[in-house]
Design a protein around this motif. Sequence first.
Motif, PDB file in Angstrom:
ATOM      1  N   GLU A 126      39.484  74.183  97.417  1.00  0.00           N
ATOM      2  CA  GLU A 126      38.068  74.838  96.687  1.00  0.00           C
ATOM      3  C   GLU A 126      38.423  75.983  96.875  1.00  0.00           C
ATOM      4  N   ASP A 127      39.665  76.598  97.445  1.00  0.00           N
ATOM      5  CA  ASP A 127      40.039  77.648  96.781  1.00  0.00           C
ATOM      6  C   ASP A 127      40.766  77.910  95.679  1.00  0.00           C
ATOM      7  N   LEU A 128      41.077  77.021  95.209  1.00  0.00           N
ATOM      8  CA  LEU A 128      41.980  76.740  93.915  1.00  0.00           C
ATOM      9  C   LEU A 128      41.708  75.937  92.903  1.00  0.00           C
ATOM     10  N   ILE A 129      39.492  75.959  92.701  1.00  0.00           N
ATOM     11  CA  ILE A 129      38.981  76.164  91.454  1.00  0.00           C
ATOM     12  C   ILE A 129      39.613  76.656  90.043  1.00  0.00           C
ATOM     13  N   THR A 130      39.553  75.761  88.765  1.00  0.00           N
ATOM     14  CA  THR A 130      40.640  75.849  88.083  1.00  0.00           C
ATOM     15  C   THR A 130      39.448  76.274  87.310  1.00  0.00           C
ATOM     16  N   GLU A 131      39.284  77.310  86.076  1.00  0.00           N
ATOM     17  CA  GLU A 131      38.432  77.820  85.362  1.00  0.00           C
ATOM     18  C   GLU A 131      39.135  77.287  83.416  1.00  0.00           C
ATOM     19  N   ASP A 132      40.275  77.601  84.079  1.00  0.00           N
ATOM     20  CA  ASP A 132      41.386  77.204  83.258  1.00  0.00           C
ATOM     21  C   ASP A 132      41.578  75.992  82.978  1.00  0.00           C
ATOM     22  N   VAL A 133      41.152  75.106  81.630  1.00  0.00           N
ATOM     23  CA  VAL A 133      41.354  74.033  80.876  1.00  0.00           C
ATOM     24  C   VAL A 133      42.299  73.292  81.155  1.00  0.00           C
ATOM     25  N   ASP A 134      43.480  74.395  80.525  1.00  0.00           N
ATOM     26  CA  ASP A 134      44.932  73.425  80.192  1.00  0.00           C
ATOM     27  C   ASP A 134      45.630  73.693  81.163  1.00  0.00           C
ATOM     28  N   ARG A 135      45.061  74.293  82.062  1.00  0.00           N
ATOM     29  CA  ARG A 135      46.101  74.235  83.158  1.00  0.00           C
ATOM     30  C   ARG A 135      45.887  73.491  85.102  1.00  0.00           C
ATOM     31  N   PHE A 136      46.691  72.479  85.220  1.00  0.00           N
ATOM     32  CA  PHE A 136      46.108  72.173  86.177  1.00  0.00           C
ATOM     33  C   PHE A 136      45.905  72.928  88.106  1.00  0.00           C
ATOM     34  N   PRO A 137      45.388  72.716  88.860  1.00  0.00           N
ATOM     35  CA  PRO A 137      45.846  73.364  90.132  1.00  0.00           C
ATOM     36  C   PRO A 137      46.777  73.322  90.563  1.00  0.00           C
TER      37      PRO A 137
END
Length: 587
Positions: free
Chosen positions: A536-547
């Motif tokens: 939950e701390d590492l939510i991604t917003e950048d769809v081109d990279r993975f958390p």
Amino acid sequence: MTRLHDADASSRRARRALERAMRDDAHSSRDARDDDADRASSPRLYAKSMEDLLTARAHNPAPTTVPPPIAALAGNIGERHVLVFVGLPLRGKRTIALRLTRYLRFFHGARCRAFDVAYAGHRGDAATSSLVNNLRDFLRSGDAITDVCTEYGIEAKEASAKHVDSGRVAVVYSSDASATFYETWSGTSKERRRAILKELEDLERDLDGTGPRRMKVKTIFIETTLTREELVEEVLAQRVARDARNGRVREDEIEAAKESWRRRLDEYRKLYVTLQEDGSEDDLSYIKLYNYGERVQTNKMRAYLPQRIVQFLTATHPTAHKIYLCRHGESEYNVTGRLGGNSGITAKGVAFSEILSRFALEKICGMERRDDDGDDGEGRWCETPRTVRARLWTSSLLRTIATAANIEHPTVHNGEWEQMSPRVYRNIDEIFAGDCEGMTPEEIVEKNPQAAYLRSMDKIGYRYPRGESYFDLISRLEPCIQEMESYTEPVLIVSHQAILRLIFAYLTGCARERAPGMNTFSQNVIYEITLDASCEDLITEDVDRFPSYVVAHDFRDAVAALAVVDDPDERRRFVRDLDLDAARASS
Ligand code: F6P
């Protein structure tokens, strides 16, 4: 009345929308993150591609100004809900609260925001008032109508003729229940819970500043209780690991930190007052969760959204577990670029299925192939100390079933569990392209340019003629997601591009509007997602990279090499000798 009467105006607006969409695509990831934050709290209430249907025409001079509320867009019908998590520290409240927020946004289109009591500002009265002020700002009405007016260029008066307010859900939790134990909003005693209700009642009276009460704020308490010590220990381990990662605890202090938590817990246990069943709190709406969804008790939870919340909370838990996602191996339609259909898999598809079969048993189930004489080799799959029970889902389409067909199903744990028992879910079938099924994207542009154009401008909302939209997929995915949330065993999901984009976006906390644009899913790659409290701390917003909690196991080269091998023995040796760890790459 500002209705848009001519087709030119409509196509001008559609063109503007396309330009906007293209500008959006060019956004830097930083801008995209800002957009997402806004969108997440303000989801769209309509499918953009229906815009022209909302325009007055000779045969329909008084059109509805807002399209029908399809399930994924319906929100929660104008209600204001405040969900307050209460309970002792180390009950996984934070993880569950954030997952619930994500679920309500993604599957119910709810305007939902989480409020952390531990970060409400300073302690004491100031903290309370800043939390209440933030809640007031969020719960205040009116934005939905403003959004619709801006988008369609219509008057507020007209928009309000159709109620478009999808409501709000505030989720209040504390990321540091120990530090906030004595604060009002921790809800750790009967008095504190009454004080919360009073604050919200005052807020309700005052919300839109127009005098009479127009807003109904429904407060629901959610109490998490753990009666099994091993569950508390697991939350404690995750909590201390998170503190260590954030530099709050040194590696050599971990054991001492755990001891200190245990001591504090003993103190808090004496002081905490659970939601009472002696009649004194019967007027409250509440959900009591015992060992997460093991036993659930509810009080005054009759409405639709509260019931969905109960259902989700019955399924979800913060226990660490893994989800593996992969697309089917190459299909015959993939070779010719056709959409949808139900074709079989190619030689490359078969090569991937052979590699997947070893990966599934060895890496997911933690088993080993051994000959009867005990040597590693091509013998039976045997249990090891790492062996875990694991699950397998495919869609109902041939290409996913064929991709998983080589996976074996040995029984483990004294024959109690069949590994990777195949489960076919129609809900994870690929998006149905209706009239465009079997066409290539180029053929769609040629034969149905309107479909190509409308979809390019509104990929999530556009429904193929007699087919589906991404919003439709969101609606049909919900039951599977609830099921997946409830598992503690790893699950391998062999599905399709559109479906996996949505599952991945949901799991990684990415705004659903961004999912259809994801280009991150390659065939012949297995994506391993570890879900625990720290995700939950590492939510991604950048769809081109993975958390960082997503690992990609990339078998693209191996599949290309194996696909051209004819000899069955050589193929077996190839798969047996493949270095599965070398394919592991966090992207
Ligand atoms: O091309 C493979 C595929 O799975 C099609 O069957 C499906 O229509 C498409 O991908 C979905 O992706 P998009 O939404 O980008 O068209």
